[in-house]
Design a protein around this motif. Structure first.
Motif, PDB file in Angstrom:
ATOM      1  N   MET A 140     -90.639 -45.585 -49.960  1.00 40.30           N
ATOM      2  CA  MET A 140     -89.915 -46.819 -50.276  1.00 40.30           C
ATOM      3  C   MET A 140     -90.136 -47.840 -49.162  1.00 40.30           C
ATOM      4  N   GLY A 141     -90.509 -49.065 -49.542  1.00 39.32           N
ATOM      5  CA  GLY A 141     -90.777 -50.096 -48.566  1.00 39.32           C
ATOM      6  C   GLY A 141     -89.502 -50.672 -47.968  1.00 39.32           C
ATOM      7  N   PRO A 142     -89.660 -51.529 -46.946  1.00 36.67           N
ATOM      8  CA  PRO A 142     -88.481 -52.127 -46.293  1.00 36.67           C
ATOM      9  C   PRO A 142     -87.581 -52.889 -47.261  1.00 36.67           C
ATOM     10  N   GLU A 143     -88.184 -53.619 -48.198  1.00 32.53           N
ATOM     11  CA  GLU A 143     -87.382 -54.373 -49.156  1.00 32.53           C
ATOM     12  C   GLU A 143     -86.580 -53.447 -50.053  1.00 32.53           C
ATOM     13  N   GLY A 144     -87.197 -52.348 -50.481  1.00 34.90           N
ATOM     14  CA  GLY A 144     -86.499 -51.381 -51.319  1.00 34.90           C
ATOM     15  C   GLY A 144     -85.348 -50.711 -50.584  1.00 34.90           C
ATOM     16  N   LYS A 145     -85.541 -50.440 -49.281  1.00 29.07           N
ATOM     17  CA  LYS A 145     -84.470 -49.826 -48.494  1.00 29.07           C
ATOM     18  C   LYS A 145     -83.283 -50.768 -48.337  1.00 29.07           C
ATOM     19  N   ARG A 146     -83.571 -52.044 -48.132  1.00 33.71           N
ATOM     20  CA  ARG A 146     -82.473 -53.005 -48.005  1.00 33.71           C
ATOM     21  C   ARG A 146     -81.711 -53.161 -49.322  1.00 33.71           C
ATOM     22  N   LEU A 147     -82.457 -53.158 -50.442  1.00 31.94           N
ATOM     23  CA  LEU A 147     -81.799 -53.237 -51.748  1.00 31.94           C
ATOM     24  C   LEU A 147     -80.928 -52.000 -51.991  1.00 31.94           C
ATOM     25  N   LEU A 148     -81.439 -50.830 -51.604  1.00 33.77           N
ATOM     26  CA  LEU A 148     -80.656 -49.603 -51.755  1.00 33.77           C
ATOM     27  C   LEU A 148     -79.381 -49.658 -50.926  1.00 33.77           C
ATOM     28  N   ASN A 149     -79.470 -50.227 -49.732  1.00 30.46           N
ATOM     29  CA  ASN A 149     -78.263 -50.387 -48.905  1.00 30.46           C
ATOM     30  C   ASN A 149     -77.214 -51.253 -49.600  1.00 30.46           C
ATOM     31  N   ILE A 150     -77.669 -52.330 -50.241  1.00 29.42           N
ATOM     32  CA  ILE A 150     -76.748 -53.215 -50.949  1.00 29.42           C
ATOM     33  C   ILE A 150     -76.094 -52.475 -52.110  1.00 29.42           C
ATOM     34  N   ILE A 151     -76.866 -51.693 -52.825  1.00 23.96           N
ATOM     35  CA  ILE A 151     -76.319 -50.937 -53.966  1.00 23.96           C
ATOM     36  C   ILE A 151     -75.290 -49.914 -53.484  1.00 23.96           C
ATOM     37  N   ILE A 152     -75.609 -49.214 -52.385  1.00 25.20           N
ATOM     38  CA  ILE A 152     -74.650 -48.250 -51.822  1.00 25.20           C
ATOM     39  C   ILE A 152     -73.396 -48.958 -51.356  1.00 25.20           C
ATOM     40  N   LEU A 153     -73.570 -50.114 -50.717  1.00 21.43           N
ATOM     41  CA  LEU A 153     -72.416 -50.911 -50.290  1.00 21.43           C
ATOM     42  C   LEU A 153     -71.542 -51.273 -51.487  1.00 21.43           C
ATOM     43  N   GLY A 154     -72.165 -51.715 -52.556  1.00 18.02           N
ATOM     44  CA  GLY A 154     -71.420 -52.084 -53.759  1.00 18.02           C
ATOM     45  C   GLY A 154     -70.675 -50.908 -54.367  1.00 18.02           C
ATOM     46  N   PHE A 155     -71.328 -49.749 -54.423  1.00 17.64           N
ATOM     47  CA  PHE A 155     -70.667 -48.572 -54.979  1.00 17.64           C
ATOM     48  C   PHE A 155     -69.518 -48.112 -54.082  1.00 17.64           C
ATOM     49  N   GLY A 156     -69.703 -48.199 -52.761  1.00 18.74           N
ATOM     50  CA  GLY A 156     -68.631 -47.833 -51.850  1.00 18.74           C
ATOM     51  C   GLY A 156     -67.395 -48.689 -52.078  1.00 18.74           C
ATOM     52  N   PHE A 157     -67.599 -50.005 -52.194  1.00 18.59           N
ATOM     53  CA  PHE A 157     -66.473 -50.909 -52.448  1.00 18.59           C
ATOM     54  C   PHE A 157     -65.915 -50.700 -53.850  1.00 18.59           C
ATOM     55  N   MET A 158     -66.772 -50.387 -54.814  1.00 20.90           N
ATOM     56  CA  MET A 158     -66.288 -50.159 -56.176  1.00 20.90           C
ATOM     57  C   MET A 158     -65.323 -48.972 -56.210  1.00 20.90           C
ATOM     58  N   PHE A 159     -65.673 -47.867 -55.534  1.00 20.08           N
ATOM     59  CA  PHE A 159     -64.793 -46.707 -55.486  1.00 20.08           C
ATOM     60  C   PHE A 159     -63.495 -47.042 -54.748  1.00 20.08           C
ATOM     61  N   MET A 160     -63.621 -47.676 -53.578  1.00 15.71           N
ATOM     62  CA  MET A 160     -62.426 -47.988 -52.792  1.00 15.71           C
ATOM     63  C   MET A 160     -61.472 -48.910 -53.542  1.00 15.71           C
ATOM     64  N   PHE A 161     -62.013 -49.940 -54.181  1.00 12.97           N
ATOM     65  CA  PHE A 161     -61.138 -50.913 -54.827  1.00 12.97           C
ATOM     66  C   PHE A 161     -60.771 -50.517 -56.251  1.00 12.97           C
ATOM     67  N   THR A 162     -61.486 -49.554 -56.831  1.00  9.53           N
ATOM     68  CA  THR A 162     -60.961 -48.918 -58.043  1.00  9.53           C
ATOM     69  C   THR A 162     -59.609 -48.309 -57.732  1.00  9.53           C
ATOM     70  N   ALA A 163     -59.514 -47.682 -56.570  1.00  7.36           N
ATOM     71  CA  ALA A 163     -58.252 -47.065 -56.149  1.00  7.36           C
ATOM     72  C   ALA A 163     -57.242 -48.105 -55.689  1.00  7.36           C
ATOM     73  N   PHE A 164     -57.644 -49.021 -54.794  1.00  7.37           N
ATOM     74  CA  PHE A 164     -56.670 -49.923 -54.172  1.00  7.37           C
ATOM     75  C   PHE A 164     -56.159 -50.992 -55.134  1.00  7.37           C
TER      76      PHE A 164
END
Length: 451
Positions: free
Chosen positions: A1-25
């Motif tokens: 995976m290239g640098p651009e793909g890794k950065r996009l994956l980070n954004i997706i993980i960030l979004g899922f992390g917030f989705m789980f947290m704020f589903t609860a909160f």
């Protein structure tokens, strides 16, 4: 995976992390006042509205220290430890005590400031000038999906219940605590991105210094930079543009309080909706989420393509909100926000309709997205060379307004809360129009059209 793909994956993980947290909160915030009314204990004397007022009040003040914390320990650990504070607040409802309830409220207020500062930094260092819009859209969409899942769970868990038992409460909040913790640990999957292209340096530097984050041992540099950002934010607050926008921002804070706490509680208190009144709180949250996501997508695109600027979208948002407020006034009993656990038997001006109530939920979310997308756009456009302090001021004003609204929600009947929203919505829209005209006049037309 290239640098651009890794950065996009980070954004997706960030979004899922917030989705789980704020589903609860967000689910917790939507139902907590209803849950508190159902407690079978005389030892607990807390108020969900007061708790939220504390959270947003501390949140606004903590914006002054949040950049220092993120700079010193890094965005990843900042999000993780802040997430633990969110999880602790939710877990408190399993075995609630008044002192733990309000202590947790203070801690979540501090954690919220750190969490959102860290989120902004992760988004920036994983984006370039070309991808910042796309990445922001991905994160926004994933975050708003949190309104679906938690509220759908509440609907299924409470369907047919006219009273929330201790067992019902514990089951729900144990589940929400686990969901929140999953989001916390997802942040550890975010990997340090490779150095972005030179063209993205402006975006990266707009929030926190990348060098200080890469070398967190340089604490003095981080604190100095954070203090400099704080001073810039204070100066920016007194500018003509920000003073005009502050009324609109304050309106979004009051409206946030209304749709995320007061309105759901009011629906749950309407005994004329039958035994399903409590479970309708969840469906209401889902309808709000549909409006938010639809509006965010549609008006986000219009913001790039419209030749008429942002004013028509804000005017549309005001009309949508006025329609929602009028229908709520007709459909929901005046004492519903303050009703006891047994609910209210009063009727408003029409026979209460579940369909109208849920349609109003959708309108509240749709109108809110109109205001927020355009506020984010005009702040980013007007303060493009100094965006971090500008968005810090945005969060500060919004949090103060939300804290004030949660406080008066303990005392004011529905009609007075709606009147405040109507008046401030009109003033906020008027001052937004003035700020938009000033922004349009200060930039070349071709530059404006590119936004």
């Amino acid at each position: 995976m290239g640098p651009e793909g890794k950065r996009l994956l980070n954004i997706i993980i960030l979004g899922f992390g917030f989705m789980f947290m704020f589903t609860a909160f967000q689910t917790c915030g939507n139902i907590e006042q209803t849950v508190i009314k159902s407690f079978n204990s005389t030892e607990f004397h807390g108020s969900g509205y007061t708790s939220m007022a504390i959270i947003y009040g501390v949140f606004s003040a903590s914006n002054l220290i949040a950049p220092s914390v993120v700079t010193l320990i890094g965005p990843q650990f900042s999000m993780f430890f802040s997430g633990l504070l969110y999880s602790g607040y939710i877990a408190m409802f399993i075995y609630p005590y008044t002192w733990t309830f309000y202590t947790a409220s203070v801690l979540v207020g501090i954690g919220a400031a750190v969490l959102w500062t860290a989120q902004g930094n992760v988004l920036a260092i994983n984006s370039s000038d070309r991808t910042i819009g796309r990445n922001s859209g991905i994160f926004w969409a994933l975050l708003q999906f949190s309104l679906f899942f938690g509220n759908l769970y509440i609907y299924c868990a409470w369907h047919g219940h006219d009273h929330i038992t201790d067992k019902d409460r514990r089951t729900v909040f144990i589940s929400l605590t686990v969901i929140s913790l999953v989001g916390c640990f997802l942040f550890f999957l975010i990997r340090k991105p490779e150095p972005p292209p030179a063209s993205s340096s402006e975006v990266t530097e707009s929030l926190l210094p990348t060098e200080s984050l890469e070398n967190s041992s340089d604490s003095l540099l981080g604190v100095t930079s954070a203090l400099r950002s704080t001073v810039q934010a204070c100066k920016m607050f007194t500018t003509r543009e920000m003073l005009l926008l502050s009324v609109s921002i304050a309106y979004t804070g009051l409206e946030l309080t209304f749709y995320s706490g007061v309105y759901g509680t009011s629906i749950g208190a309407m005994t004329r909706f039958g035994k399903d009144a409590k479970s309708l709180i969840g469906i209401s949250g889902i309808c709000i989420g549909v409006g938010e996501i639809l509006g965010g997508g549609v008006f986000g695109l219009l913001n790039k393509s419209s030749r008429f600027g942002r004013n028509p979208v804000v005017l549309l948002g005001l009309i949508i909100h006025y329609l929602a407020f009028f229908l709520i006034f007709l459909n929901i009993a005046n004492d519903a926000p303050l009703a006891p656990e047994a609910g209210t038997d009063l009727q408003a001006f029409i026979t209460p309709s579940i369909g109208v109530a849920l349609f109003c939920s959708f309108l509240l979310g749709l109108g809110d997205s109109c205001f927020n997308t355009q506020l984010l756009s005009i702040i980013g456009f007007t303060f493009r060379d100094n965006s971090a302090p500008a968005f810090a001021v945005f969060k500060f004003i919004q949090s103060i307004a939300a804290a004030l609204a949660f406080f008066y929600s303990n005392y004011l009947l529905l009609q007075w809360q709606l009147l405040i929203l109507v008046l401030l919505g009109f003033l906020g829209s008027t001052t937004f129009f003035m700020a938009e005209w000033a922004a349009e006049a200060s930039r070349p037309q071709s530059d404006y059209d590119s936004i």
